[in-house]
Design an enzyme around this catalytic site. Structure first.
Site, mmCIF file in Angstrom:
data_model
loop_
_atom_site.group_PDB
_atom_site.id
_atom_site.type_symbol
_atom_site.label_atom_id
_atom_site.label_comp_id
_atom_site.label_asym_id
_atom_site.label_seq_id
_atom_site.Cartn_x
_atom_site.Cartn_y
_atom_site.Cartn_z
ATOM 1 N N ASN A 1 1.095 -2.351 2.122
ATOM 2 C CA ASN A 1 1.742 -3.031 1.008
ATOM 3 C C ASN A 1 2.337 -1.984 0.074
ATOM 4 O O ASN A 1 1.587 -1.218 -0.518
ATOM 5 C CB ASN A 1 0.719 -3.891 0.261
ATOM 6 C CG ASN A 1 1.371 -4.734 -0.814
ATOM 7 O OD1 ASN A 1 2.592 -4.861 -0.845
ATOM 8 N ND2 ASN A 1 0.577 -5.285 -1.705
ATOM 9 N N ASP B 1 -1.741 -0.437 -9.569
ATOM 10 C CA ASP B 1 -1.381 -0.374 -8.139
ATOM 11 C C ASP B 1 -2.236 -1.300 -7.264
ATOM 12 O O ASP B 1 -3.442 -1.421 -7.445
ATOM 13 C CB ASP B 1 -1.517 1.043 -7.612
ATOM 14 C CG ASP B 1 -1.096 1.122 -6.159
ATOM 15 O OD1 ASP B 1 0.007 0.641 -5.851
ATOM 16 O OD2 ASP B 1 -1.884 1.615 -5.325
ATOM 17 N N LEU C 1 -9.370 6.565 -3.365
ATOM 18 C CA LEU C 1 -10.612 7.234 -2.974
ATOM 19 C C LEU C 1 -11.766 6.247 -2.786
ATOM 20 O O LEU C 1 -12.834 6.621 -2.308
ATOM 21 C CB LEU C 1 -10.981 8.301 -4.010
ATOM 22 C CG LEU C 1 -10.047 9.515 -4.032
ATOM 23 C CD1 LEU C 1 -10.383 10.432 -5.201
ATOM 24 C CD2 LEU C 1 -10.118 10.289 -2.718
ATOM 25 N N ARG C 2 -11.541 4.997 -3.185
ATOM 26 C CA ARG C 2 -12.472 3.885 -2.938
ATOM 27 C C ARG C 2 -13.775 3.949 -3.721
ATOM 28 O O ARG C 2 -14.492 2.965 -3.770
ATOM 29 C CB ARG C 2 -12.797 3.752 -1.435
ATOM 30 C CG ARG C 2 -11.591 3.495 -0.553
ATOM 31 C CD ARG C 2 -10.892 2.211 -0.917
ATOM 32 N NE ARG C 2 -9.835 1.881 0.046
ATOM 33 C CZ ARG C 2 -8.703 1.278 -0.292
ATOM 34 N NH1 ARG C 2 -8.452 0.961 -1.564
ATOM 35 N NH2 ARG C 2 -7.799 0.992 0.616
ATOM 36 N N ASP D 1 -0.260 7.190 -0.564
ATOM 37 C CA ASP D 1 -0.873 5.850 -0.592
ATOM 38 C C ASP D 1 -2.043 5.797 0.411
ATOM 39 O O ASP D 1 -2.264 4.794 1.095
ATOM 40 C CB ASP D 1 0.139 4.748 -0.302
ATOM 41 C CG ASP D 1 -0.372 3.368 -0.711
ATOM 42 O OD1 ASP D 1 -1.485 3.274 -1.251
ATOM 43 O OD2 ASP D 1 0.355 2.370 -0.471
ATOM 44 N N HIS E 1 3.661 -0.614 -9.254
ATOM 45 C CA HIS E 1 3.696 -1.186 -7.893
ATOM 46 C C HIS E 1 4.640 -2.382 -7.997
ATOM 47 O O HIS E 1 4.309 -3.385 -8.618
ATOM 48 C CB HIS E 1 2.285 -1.630 -7.496
ATOM 49 C CG HIS E 1 2.205 -2.483 -6.273
ATOM 50 N ND1 HIS E 1 1.541 -2.098 -5.138
ATOM 51 C CD2 HIS E 1 2.701 -3.711 -5.997
ATOM 52 C CE1 HIS E 1 1.619 -3.053 -4.227
ATOM 53 N NE2 HIS E 1 2.329 -4.056 -4.730
ATOM 54 N N HIS F 1 -0.869 9.474 -5.231
ATOM 55 C CA HIS F 1 -1.226 8.105 -4.881
ATOM 56 C C HIS F 1 -2.327 8.080 -3.825
ATOM 57 O O HIS F 1 -2.068 7.922 -2.625
ATOM 58 C CB HIS F 1 0.038 7.414 -4.354
ATOM 59 C CG HIS F 1 -0.039 5.927 -4.343
ATOM 60 N ND1 HIS F 1 1.019 5.137 -4.667
ATOM 61 C CD2 HIS F 1 -1.047 5.094 -4.046
ATOM 62 C CE1 HIS F 1 0.673 3.865 -4.570
ATOM 63 N NE2 HIS F 1 -0.580 3.817 -4.187
#
Lengths: 320, 431
Positions: free
Chosen positions: B281, B155, B66-67, B308, B182, B63
């Site tokens: 979250n 997610d 990496l944007r 995460d 999620h 999880h």
């Protein structure tokens, strides 16, 4: 004495008493023909209001001016915030201009605490989110204190706070302040208008709180009920809300003469108070507004006078 | 036989799925060539004296955000891979909430290729369950699975539509892929900033009730029961969620679950600081929930620790709680948090960080393998006893949003080996 006033809890019982006693001095100033003293001459107070407000902003500005502080008002809609500048950059920019105190209202819980981290100036929380509104609580305490002559504290005083407590920063801070003063607090609201977890006495029956002969409560603090709570399905409609939780003529007629009626304003006429406040002998709603100036003068003086100009001929606490 | 590219690790406490023992390990050309005692380094051979250190299969993060593509100012695949390597990871599953979303072969190929170019860990892109993560139309599971995607998730959002989720399970079942959920019923979390409880009540913030997670866990368990398709539950955070998964496993259902390092170490009380660094979250919960999640890991109800890892630029976290985005870093601190906060045998902690997540990700042919001759050399060497604290400037991640600055952690990676090559040496990335 701390640098900032962010919450009633941080002020504590001693701090509340200190501010209220100082407010007596300020109230005396306000009764003069020329209600202005040079106590904070040379200090700059900047109001930064991210939410619409009339009474609180004007109350603070009046308080600052009566102490001869210079005032600045930061208009969010005309600011670089609307160009995407961050709150932090905005505060740091204003602070760099030389500000002694920020009076900040923000729709987000905790914003005044963040501002307090970003500046060495004093920060006064003028309301954050649903969270805290300490000067409202202080002016409420001052109003009860003066109306009932309870300078020693509120031991045994029975207070009911009625209405939308879940979304009310006033309810949170005022409850904390009443506890600090020794009062017993009951929250009166449907479960939908309460925080998920709470530690106050609670009832859904305003009639039980008032009692059959109106002697069950000393202070009835009515909160503003907003229309959007209906669309959120928190109450079925305002008619039902008023019948269950409003100060109706029938309930008003039953109240004992000494019972104080309070409201933080602005009132939704016909909803939480379905009677003309002028016809309520115990209503102190106007006094709350008046006392707000004295209390906010006390707060600003308390925070800013420690390093006030030593050449001033008017030093604390003598305003004569 | 050794050569100039070989590496000898001596005196390590070796832990893998087969157990624990002291051994020396030789690696050449990306493969483990010797596991024995008394091995000595040949001329020119790179030698690591690992006395007092623990050697395990490389960690696998199920999880990771990496944007890239889309939010490269917070993290790139290269910087995120470097952070992963520094944390002891040899493989990460990249979450699909990129811009564009990882809902097509072209985007997942881009992510994988960028991972290969960085060469710091194996990057396995996940695919979104629905197109654009909008919750209305299924992505092409077949095309994406042929392109190597094994895990599908929206997610950041749960799939709200129960019928669509049923179809997802049914359609995907024959493809050998896993739906990772999620769990959040959004009707119950509108505007939520933090866990719904005592703390949010005091702060006057809209709460994220535990029930919003538990309802979706319950729904998906029943959909698994109906369809027979496997499900993986992302970042479980509540006591009841753990109980639901425990019961589902007892019923023999093909479900797995993960927990994050922050949900085993931090509580919602930290939000009283008004610092958005603690906003995640699902939100940080109560100590009872933390205890239940730890117990879930201890008894195997929760299979894996997954980070995460959610980088954000500093400005976005320097906002009031309700305005800041959720998420915190995780890759570089996961091991240290786990050893500090989990009262479990080290082998079980490593299992939750390595071979169990590798199996869930469907990559256990390459990662999480035993430390044995002939196996791929994806390995982690760490000091299980060292105490340390995060120094923000030393983070490999492009972002700094970790709550563990100034918090004592225990256990830190010293070396990470990807396909026989050191990506981290003496705690420092090699590239």
């Amino acid at each position: 004495m701390s640098r900032s006033l962010l919450s009633i809890e941080e002020l504590g019982a001693d701090g509340v008493h200190r501010i209220l006693e100082l407010a007596d001095t300020m109230a005396e100033v306000n009764r003069r023909p020329n209600p202005k003293v040079p106590a904070l001459r040379g200090k700059t107070v900047c109001s930064v209001f991210f939410e619409d407000s009339t009474r609180t902003r004007l109350s603070f500005e009046t308080a600052a001016k009566r102490l001869s502080a210079d005032t600045m008002t930061f208009a969010v809609s005309q600011s670089s915030l609307s160009k995407g500048e961050s709150l932090k950059d905005t505060i740091e920019t204003i602070a760099a201009m030389g500000v002694d105190a920020f009076v900040i209202r923000h729709g987000s819980t905790g914003a005044p605490w963040l501002v307090d981290n970003w500046t060495s100036a004093s920060v006064v929380n003028a309301g954050d989110g649903w969270h805290a509104h300490p000067t409202q609580a202080l002016l409420d305490m001052y109003t009860v204190r003066t109306a009932l002559g309870r300078t020693g504290g509120f031991d045994g005083l029975r207070v009911a706070i009625v209405g939308d407590i879940k979304h009310s920063r006033v309810a949170r801070s005022t409850s904390a302040a009443f506890h600090a003063m020794g009062a017993d607090v009951t929250w009166v609201a449907p479960r939908t208008l309460l925080p998920p977890v709470f530690h106050e006495h609670h009832t859904e029956s305003l009639d039980d709180v008032i009692g059959p002969d109106g002697s069950g409560v000393d202070v009835l603090y009515m909160l503003r009920m907003q229309n959007e709570r209906m669309t959120e399905a928190l109450v079925p409609n305002l008619r039902e809300y008023t019948s269950r939780f409003g100060l109706t003529p029938a309930r008003a007629a039953r109240l004992a003469p000494h019972t104080l009626i309070m409201h933080p304003g602005p009132i939704n006429r016909g909803v939480e108070i379905a009677v003309d406040p002028a016809e309520l002998p115990g209503a102190v709603i106007t006094q709350q507004v008046t006392n707000g100036i004295a209390v906010r003068m006390a707060v600003l003086f308390d925070l800013l006078s420690a390093d006030a100009d030593p050449t001033s001929d008017l030093e604390r606490p003598d305003f004569a | 036989m050794t050569d100039s590219t070989s590496l000898l690790i001596t005196g390590a406490n070796v832990i893998d799925a087969t157990g624990e023992r002291l051994a020396d390990v030789r690696i050449a050309d990306g493969t483990i060539t010797d596991v024995a005692t008394g091995l000595t380094a040949a001329d020119g051979e790179h030698h690591i004296d690992a006395a007092g250190l623990t050697l395990t299969p490389g960690f696998v993060d199920l999880h990771t955000h990496l944007r890239e593509p889309g939010k490269e100012e917070a993290e790139t695949i290269e910087t995120g891979s470097r952070a992963a390597a520094k944390g002891g990871y040899t493989a990460v599953v990249a979450m699909p909430n990129t811009d564009p979303t990882q809902d097509s072969v072209s985007v997942v190929d881009f992510v994988r290729r960028q991972g290969q170019l960085a060469g710091l860990c194996d990057v396995y892109p996940s695919g979104s369950i629905t197109v654009g993560r909008q919750g209305t139309q299924l992505t092409p599971f077949g095309e994406l699975s042929e392109a190597g995607v094994k895990l599908f998730t929206d997610d950041g959002n749960g799939v709200q539509d129960a019928l669509l989720m049923r179809r997802a399970f049914e359609y995907a079942k024959g493809l050998g892929v896993t739906m990772a959920q999620h769990c959040e019923v959004e009707q119950l979390t509108g505007g939520a900033v933090m866990h719904e409880g005592d703390c949010c009540s005091h702060l006057g913030l809209p709460g994220w009730p535990s029930l919003a997670e538990e309802l979706m866990v319950h729904r998906d368990i029943e959909l698994v029961r109906l369809t027979g398709a496997p499900a993986h539950f992302l970042h479980l955070s509540t006591m009841k969620s753990v109980e639901l998964v425990r019961a589902a496993k007892a019923d023999g259902l093909p479900v797995t679950a993960e927990a994050t390092p922050h949900h085993i170490s931090l509580t919602d009380e930290l939000l009283r600081s008004y610092s958005a660094i603690y906003k995640v979250n699902p939100p940080l919960r109560t100590m009872d929930d933390v205890t239940a999640v730890r117990e879930g890991l201890r008894d195997g109800t929760i299979d894996a620790v997954a980070t995460d890892h959610a980088p954000h630029v500093p400005e976005s976290k320097e906002q009031p709680l309700d305005q800041a985005p959720p998420g915190m870093l995780g890759l570089e601190t996961a091991l240290g948090v786990c050893i500090a906060h989990l009262d479990m045998p080290l082998v079980d902690i490593v299992a939750a960080l390595s071979w169990k997540p590798a199996a869930i990700a469907g990559i256990d042919d390459v990662h999480g393998r035993p430390v044995a001759v002939g196996e791929p050399a994806n390995l982690t060497l760490f000091d299980a006893d060292v105490s340390w604290e995060v120094v923000p400037a030393e983070l490999a991640s492009k972002s700094r949003n970790t709550p563990f600055v100034g918090v004592p952690l225990r256990g830190r990676t010293t070396h990470t080996i990807l396909d026989g090559t050191l990506t981290v040496e003496n705690g420092t990335p090699t590239r």
